[in-house]
Design an enzyme around this catalytic site. Structure first.
Site, PDB file in Angstrom:
ATOM      1  N   THR A   1       0.816  -1.217   0.000  1.00 38.58           N
ATOM      2  CA  THR A   1       0.000   0.000   0.000  1.00 38.58           C
ATOM      3  C   THR A   1       0.845   1.262   0.000  1.00 38.58           C
ATOM      4  O   THR A   1       0.482   2.272  -0.599  1.00 38.58           O
ATOM      5  CB  THR A   1      -0.908   0.007   1.259  1.00 38.58           C
TER       6      THR A   1
ATOM      7  N   ASP B   1       1.319  -5.909  -4.916  1.00 34.87           N
ATOM      8  CA  ASP B   1       0.555  -6.185  -3.691  1.00 34.87           C
ATOM      9  C   ASP B   1       1.205  -7.426  -3.065  1.00 34.87           C
ATOM     10  O   ASP B   1       1.536  -8.391  -3.770  1.00 34.87           O
ATOM     11  CB  ASP B   1      -0.902  -6.483  -4.074  1.00 34.87           C
ATOM     12  N   SER B   2       1.366  -7.417  -1.752  1.00 36.47           N
ATOM     13  CA  SER B   2       2.114  -8.530  -1.139  1.00 36.47           C
ATOM     14  C   SER B   2       1.361  -9.854  -1.239  1.00 36.47           C
ATOM     15  O   SER B   2       1.947 -10.915  -1.003  1.00 36.47           O
ATOM     16  CB  SER B   2       2.490  -8.225   0.308  1.00 36.47           C
ATOM     17  N   SER B   3       0.077  -9.821  -1.625  1.00 40.33           N
ATOM     18  CA  SER B   3      -0.649 -11.082  -1.867  1.00 40.33           C
ATOM     19  C   SER B   3      -0.033 -11.829  -3.039  1.00 40.33           C
ATOM     20  O   SER B   3      -0.209 -13.040  -3.170  1.00 40.33           O
ATOM     21  CB  SER B   3      -2.112 -10.811  -2.206  1.00 40.33           C
TER      22      SER B   3
ATOM     23  N   THR C   1       1.574  -5.189   4.024  1.00 35.31           N
ATOM     24  CA  THR C   1       1.424  -5.795   5.354  1.00 35.31           C
ATOM     25  C   THR C   1       0.788  -7.185   5.298  1.00 35.31           C
ATOM     26  O   THR C   1       0.993  -7.988   6.210  1.00 35.31           O
ATOM     27  CB  THR C   1       0.559  -4.912   6.272  1.00 35.31           C
ATOM     28  N   ASP C   2       0.029  -7.468   4.212  1.00 35.06           N
ATOM     29  CA  ASP C   2      -0.749  -8.718   4.207  1.00 35.06           C
ATOM     30  C   ASP C   2       0.126  -9.961   4.387  1.00 35.06           C
ATOM     31  O   ASP C   2      -0.274 -10.908   5.070  1.00 35.06           O
ATOM     32  CB  ASP C   2      -1.560  -8.850   2.908  1.00 35.06           C
TER      33      ASP C   2
ATOM     34  N   GLN D   1      -4.722 -23.455  16.302  1.00 36.40           N
ATOM     35  CA  GLN D   1      -5.583 -22.393  15.774  1.00 36.40           C
ATOM     36  C   GLN D   1      -5.776 -21.251  16.768  1.00 36.40           C
ATOM     37  O   GLN D   1      -6.568 -20.344  16.530  1.00 36.40           O
ATOM     38  CB  GLN D   1      -6.955 -22.973  15.406  1.00 36.40           C
TER      39      GLN D   1
END
Ligand code: ASP
Length: 334
Positions: free
Chosen positions: A14, A57-59, A89-90, A270
């Protein structure tokens, strides 16, 4: 005294994005906005160089990008007193964990940062984050860390937590390394700057699967993943690492099968602040007896990247077990 030399590696996110006028969605700018020009006052503190790695985008980041970043740092290692890596950040917790294994025995800091609002938009957190990350890169720290909103976290302990300025990341199983307040407070003194020989090992084997168990999980799905040739499997189990072991929902046979084939099965958990303990319940102990490896107090991000790193080094199950259960870079409490 000469100002410290800091290298800022840019890997997207971002912080370097612009808004698409038609859709309103954020996307990488065609040419990265002039990042360094957005915080000119940093020059009073450090001599800053900027290097572009990638603007995505880090995705879309993969282990190939982790290797590229590690290689860049390795190539420039002796020229700088510290490194800052700006990315999205993702998936930042994955990259930071991966780099902590790729660059072991650091003598200087590698500091990750990013932003929730693009640098060229009003109220961006990017400017401050970059300033504090550069300041951190001059401090007496010798490890991969992360700086957001003045907090310094260990990179392989951090998890993306929220999309709020005060707590984008948290470190559920390890205290913050420090705060960039007045004065700057460093809490963890174990990883100070000192001359050490860097252990550079930037390869990752991405052929793994991560599966989250749920009540009613069909063991055949795990069987299919084993058959398709995954080199390693992480199971996010219940509570402290418990799995179904009764009747047709039992996954114990699958764990035994994978182990017999030399495929590591790592049991994670989890819980947000969870520690895997395979001897707490019969439901975890059965998995352990069948050959499963415990993620102990590692985050899933640290576990995923460590398994990929271990598999790039060796495919021998006893060696992988040893690597996974040993502390390499502060990711695990032994
Ligand atoms: N989607 C963005 C990314 O990870 C989010 C961010 O930068 O914070 O690249």
């Amino acid at each position: 005294m000469a100002r410290p030399r800091i290298c800022l590696l840019f890997a997207g996110g971002t912080i370097g994005m612009v808004r698409n006028k038609r859709t309103g969605a954020l996307q990488p700018a065609e040419s990265a906005v002039d990042i360094v020009a957005s915080f000119p006052e940093i020059k009073k503190l450090v001599r800053l160089d900027f290097k572009m790695v990638v603007n995505i985008d880090s995705s879309n980041m993969t282990p190939v990008h982790w290797t590229q970043i590690a290689e860049k740092i390795h190539a420039l290692y002796d020229q700088y007193d510290g490194f800052v890596v700006a990315q999205g950040t993702d998936t930042m917790a994955y990259t930071a964990s991966a780099l902590s294994y790729a660059l072991q025995n650091l003598s200087k800091p590698v500091v990750f940062t990013g932003s929730l609002i693009p640098l060229n938009e009003i109220g961006s957190d990017g400017r401050n984050n970059l300033i504090y990350a550069c300041m951190t890169a001059t401090l007496d720290i010798a490890e991969v860390c992360m700086v957001f909103a003045n907090a310094i976290l260990r990179g392989n302990r951090a998890k993306k937590y929220h999309e709020s300025f005060v707590a984008v990341f948290h470190s559920p199983n390890y205290p913050a390394l420090g705060e960039l307040g007045r004065p700057i407070a460093l809490h963890d003194w174990r990883k100070k700057r000192r001359k050490r020989v860097l252990k550079f090992n930037p390869n990752f084997d991405p052929n793994i699967s991560v599966m989250k168990l749920f009540p009613g999980f069909d063991p055949k799905i795990l069987g299919k993943v084993i058959e398709r040739g995954a080199h390693g499997i992480i199971l996010e189990a219940f509570g402290p690492g418990n799995v179904a072991f009764l009747d047709e929902s039992s996954i114990i046979k699958q764990i035994e099968k994978a182990t017999a084939m030399g495929i590591p099965i790592v049991i994670a958990n989890q819980m947000e602040k969870g520690v895997t303990n395979l001897s707490a319940y019969e439901a975890g102990y059965n998995a352990h007896k069948a050959g499963a490896i415990s993620s102990k107090d590692m985050t899933t991000e640290a576990t995923v990247t460590k398994l990929m790193w271990a598999l790039a080094k060796t495919k021998k199950l006893p060696e992988i077990r040893k690597i996974m259960e040993k502390n390499l870079a502060g990711e695990i409490e032994e």
